[in-house]
Scaffold this motif. Structure first.
Motif, PDB file in Angstrom:
ATOM      1  N   UNK A   1       0.831  -1.216   0.000  1.00 32.62           N
ATOM      2  CA  UNK A   1       0.000   0.000   0.000  1.00 32.62           C
ATOM      3  C   UNK A   1       0.863   1.262   0.000  1.00 32.62           C
ATOM      4  N   UNK A   2       2.122   1.161   0.460  1.00 32.75           N
ATOM      5  CA  UNK A   2       3.047   2.309   0.447  1.00 32.75           C
ATOM      6  C   UNK A   2       3.872   2.353  -0.839  1.00 32.75           C
ATOM      7  N   UNK A   3       3.594   1.435  -1.776  1.00 29.44           N
ATOM      8  CA  UNK A   3       4.324   1.433  -3.040  1.00 29.44           C
ATOM      9  C   UNK A   3       5.698   0.768  -2.956  1.00 29.44           C
ATOM     10  N   UNK A   4       5.935   0.017  -1.904  1.00 26.76           N
ATOM     11  CA  UNK A   4       7.210  -0.689  -1.727  1.00 26.76           C
ATOM     12  C   UNK A   4       7.056  -2.137  -2.172  1.00 26.76           C
ATOM     13  N   UNK A   5       8.155  -2.752  -2.540  1.00 22.32           N
ATOM     14  CA  UNK A   5       8.127  -4.134  -2.984  1.00 22.32           C
ATOM     15  C   UNK A   5       8.035  -5.115  -1.832  1.00 22.32           C
ATOM     16  N   UNK A   6       7.683  -6.355  -2.163  1.00 28.91           N
ATOM     17  CA  UNK A   6       7.624  -7.413  -1.161  1.00 28.91           C
ATOM     18  C   UNK A   6       8.999  -8.001  -0.879  1.00 28.91           C
ATOM     19  N   UNK A   7       9.988  -7.638  -1.698  1.00 29.06           N
ATOM     20  CA  UNK A   7      11.368  -8.082  -1.512  1.00 29.06           C
ATOM     21  C   UNK A   7      12.247  -6.860  -1.302  1.00 29.06           C
ATOM     22  N   UNK A   8      13.288  -7.012  -0.508  1.00 32.78           N
ATOM     23  CA  UNK A   8      14.205  -5.921  -0.205  1.00 32.78           C
ATOM     24  C   UNK A   8      15.629  -6.483  -0.192  1.00 32.78           C
ATOM     25  N   UNK A   9      16.557  -5.759  -0.810  1.00 32.18           N
ATOM     26  CA  UNK A   9      17.956  -6.193  -0.801  1.00 32.18           C
ATOM     27  C   UNK A   9      18.541  -6.076   0.602  1.00 32.18           C
ATOM     28  N   UNK A  10      19.579  -6.859   0.858  1.00 29.19           N
ATOM     29  CA  UNK A  10      20.292  -6.809   2.137  1.00 29.19           C
ATOM     30  C   UNK A  10      21.792  -6.853   1.853  1.00 29.19           C
ATOM     31  N   UNK A  11      22.544  -5.971   2.501  1.00 28.67           N
ATOM     32  CA  UNK A  11      23.996  -5.951   2.407  1.00 28.67           C
ATOM     33  C   UNK A  11      24.541  -5.741   3.807  1.00 28.67           C
ATOM     34  N   UNK A  12      25.613  -6.457   4.154  1.00 23.73           N
ATOM     35  CA  UNK A  12      26.150  -6.258   5.491  1.00 23.73           C
ATOM     36  C   UNK A  12      27.350  -7.124   5.782  1.00 23.73           C
ATOM     37  N   UNK A  13      27.546  -7.404   7.065  1.00 26.23           N
ATOM     38  CA  UNK A  13      28.706  -8.132   7.550  1.00 26.23           C
ATOM     39  C   UNK A  13      28.270  -9.047   8.679  1.00 26.23           C
ATOM     40  N   UNK A  14      28.803 -10.257   8.678  1.00 24.27           N
ATOM     41  CA  UNK A  14      28.568 -11.189   9.771  1.00 24.27           C
ATOM     42  C   UNK A  14      29.856 -11.336  10.555  1.00 24.27           C
ATOM     43  N   UNK A  15      29.786 -11.034  11.852  1.00 25.01           N
ATOM     44  CA  UNK A  15      30.908 -11.205  12.768  1.00 25.01           C
ATOM     45  C   UNK A  15      30.685 -12.528  13.473  1.00 25.01           C
ATOM     46  N   UNK A  16      31.515 -13.517  13.197  1.00 27.59           N
ATOM     47  CA  UNK A  16      31.320 -14.852  13.749  1.00 27.59           C
ATOM     48  C   UNK A  16      32.553 -15.280  14.518  1.00 27.59           C
ATOM     49  N   UNK A  17      32.334 -15.814  15.702  1.00 27.18           N
ATOM     50  CA  UNK A  17      33.421 -16.335  16.531  1.00 27.18           C
ATOM     51  C   UNK A  17      33.127 -17.784  16.869  1.00 27.18           C
ATOM     52  N   UNK A  18      34.109 -18.637  16.638  1.00 28.88           N
ATOM     53  CA  UNK A  18      33.995 -20.038  17.052  1.00 28.88           C
ATOM     54  C   UNK A  18      34.368 -20.087  18.521  1.00 28.88           C
ATOM     55  N   UNK A  19      33.422 -20.491  19.361  1.00 32.65           N
ATOM     56  CA  UNK A  19      33.671 -20.535  20.803  1.00 32.65           C
ATOM     57  C   UNK A  19      34.261 -21.858  21.252  1.00 32.65           C
ATOM     58  N   UNK A  20      33.748 -22.956  20.713  1.00 31.86           N
ATOM     59  CA  UNK A  20      34.178 -24.289  21.116  1.00 31.86           C
ATOM     60  C   UNK A  20      34.257 -25.161  19.880  1.00 31.86           C
ATOM     61  N   UNK A  21      35.263 -26.042  19.845  1.00 29.85           N
ATOM     62  CA  UNK A  21      35.375 -27.036  18.785  1.00 29.85           C
ATOM     63  C   UNK A  21      35.679 -28.374  19.440  1.00 29.85           C
ATOM     64  N   UNK A  22      34.908 -29.402  19.080  1.00 32.41           N
ATOM     65  CA  UNK A  22      35.143 -30.727  19.652  1.00 32.41           C
ATOM     66  C   UNK A  22      36.068 -31.532  18.746  1.00 32.41           C
ATOM     67  N   UNK A  23      36.572 -32.631  19.269  1.00 37.23           N
ATOM     68  CA  UNK A  23      37.438 -33.508  18.480  1.00 37.23           C
ATOM     69  C   UNK A  23      36.736 -34.018  17.231  1.00 37.23           C
ATOM     70  N   UNK A  24      35.433 -34.150  17.274  1.00 35.22           N
ATOM     71  CA  UNK A  24      34.680 -34.667  16.139  1.00 35.22           C
ATOM     72  C   UNK A  24      34.348 -33.598  15.102  1.00 35.22           C
ATOM     73  N   UNK A  25      34.674 -32.329  15.361  1.00 37.73           N
ATOM     74  CA  UNK A  25      34.445 -31.266  14.390  1.00 37.73           C
ATOM     75  C   UNK A  25      33.219 -30.410  14.626  1.00 37.73           C
ATOM     76  N   UNK A  26      32.468 -30.670  15.673  1.00 36.10           N
ATOM     77  CA  UNK A  26      31.312 -29.832  15.997  1.00 36.10           C
ATOM     78  C   UNK A  26      31.800 -28.491  16.550  1.00 36.10           C
ATOM     79  N   UNK A  27      31.076 -27.402  16.238  1.00 35.88           N
ATOM     80  CA  UNK A  27      31.495 -26.062  16.668  1.00 35.88           C
ATOM     81  C   UNK A  27      30.324 -25.310  17.279  1.00 35.88           C
ATOM     82  N   UNK A  28      30.572 -24.662  18.401  1.00 37.30           N
ATOM     83  CA  UNK A  28      29.615 -23.728  18.989  1.00 37.30           C
ATOM     84  C   UNK A  28      30.024 -22.331  18.544  1.00 37.30           C
ATOM     85  N   UNK A  29      29.051 -21.541  18.099  1.00 38.12           N
ATOM     86  CA  UNK A  29      29.332 -20.245  17.481  1.00 38.12           C
ATOM     87  C   UNK A  29      28.568 -19.121  18.168  1.00 38.12           C
TER      88      UNK A  29
END
Length: 182
Positions: free
Chosen positions: A63-91
């Motif tokens: 109703x405001x003349x805007x689209x149902x889709x919107x672009x997104x641009x940005x940055x993801x800051x990710x830190x691996x907190x824990x890693x197990x011997x089997x390769x599982x990671x808590x983030x």
């Protein structure tokens, strides 16, 4: 129902002493289950994609003349907190996005996610989101549930994620792609 509650309370009471003693004696965790003590890896990088609006928000945008889709641009800051011997990671992840520039919007959003990555690269996370609009309206909040995979592509790792932000007015569905820069 009362019996089930009593049974659950009794099981909890029996489990607590074992849990407390396990916390005080460091040798009780088998080596195969022990998490590696690793330096925290920084797995951050750019993200780009789009958000699809649903429900009442989609109606308001149309109703405001805007689209149902919107672009997104940005940055993801990710830190691996824990890693197990089997390769599982808590983030722990912060995702900062600027959306809607193609529609003269400038929506700013920040999500804080606690996540988990399997050895095959499949990942999921959940956490809060807050959004601000350039028109200075009230901030919006939502709960985000995200999933996806990080796959090797040459010497880069490429994450592809889909997130659903549950909020008043209907969920928003965001798809993001990027690469890990660090």
């Amino acid at each position: 129902m009362k019996n089930v509650i009593l049974l659950a309370a009794a099981a909890l009471a029996l489990a607590i002493p074992g849990t407390v003693s396990a916390q005080t004696s460091p040798g009780t965790i088998p080596d195969a289950l022990r998490a590696n003590v690793l330096p925290r890896q920084q797995l951050s990088g750019p993200r780009f994609g789009f958000t699809a609006f649903t429900g009442d928000i989609a109606d308001l945008r149309q109703s405001a003349g805007k689209g149902l889709f919107m672009s997104q641009f940005g940055w993801q800051f990710e830190t691996q907190l824990v890693s197990t011997n089997s390769g599982h990671q808590a983030l722990l992840e912060w995702v900062v996005l600027l959306g809607g520039v193609e529609q003269n919007e400038m929506n700013f959003g920040v999500s804080w996610l606690a996540g988990y990555r399997l050895p095959n690269g499949v990942e999921f996370g959940v956490g809060p989101n807050i959004g601000l609009r350039k028109d200075g309206g009230e901030p919006t909040t939502s709960m985000v549930v995200a999933g996806g995979a990080t796959v090797p592509f040459g010497e880069l790792y490429v994450p592809l994620n889909v997130a659903i932000a549950f909020a008043e007015g209907g969920p928003r569905i965001t798809t993001l792609l990027g690469w890990i820069a660090g």
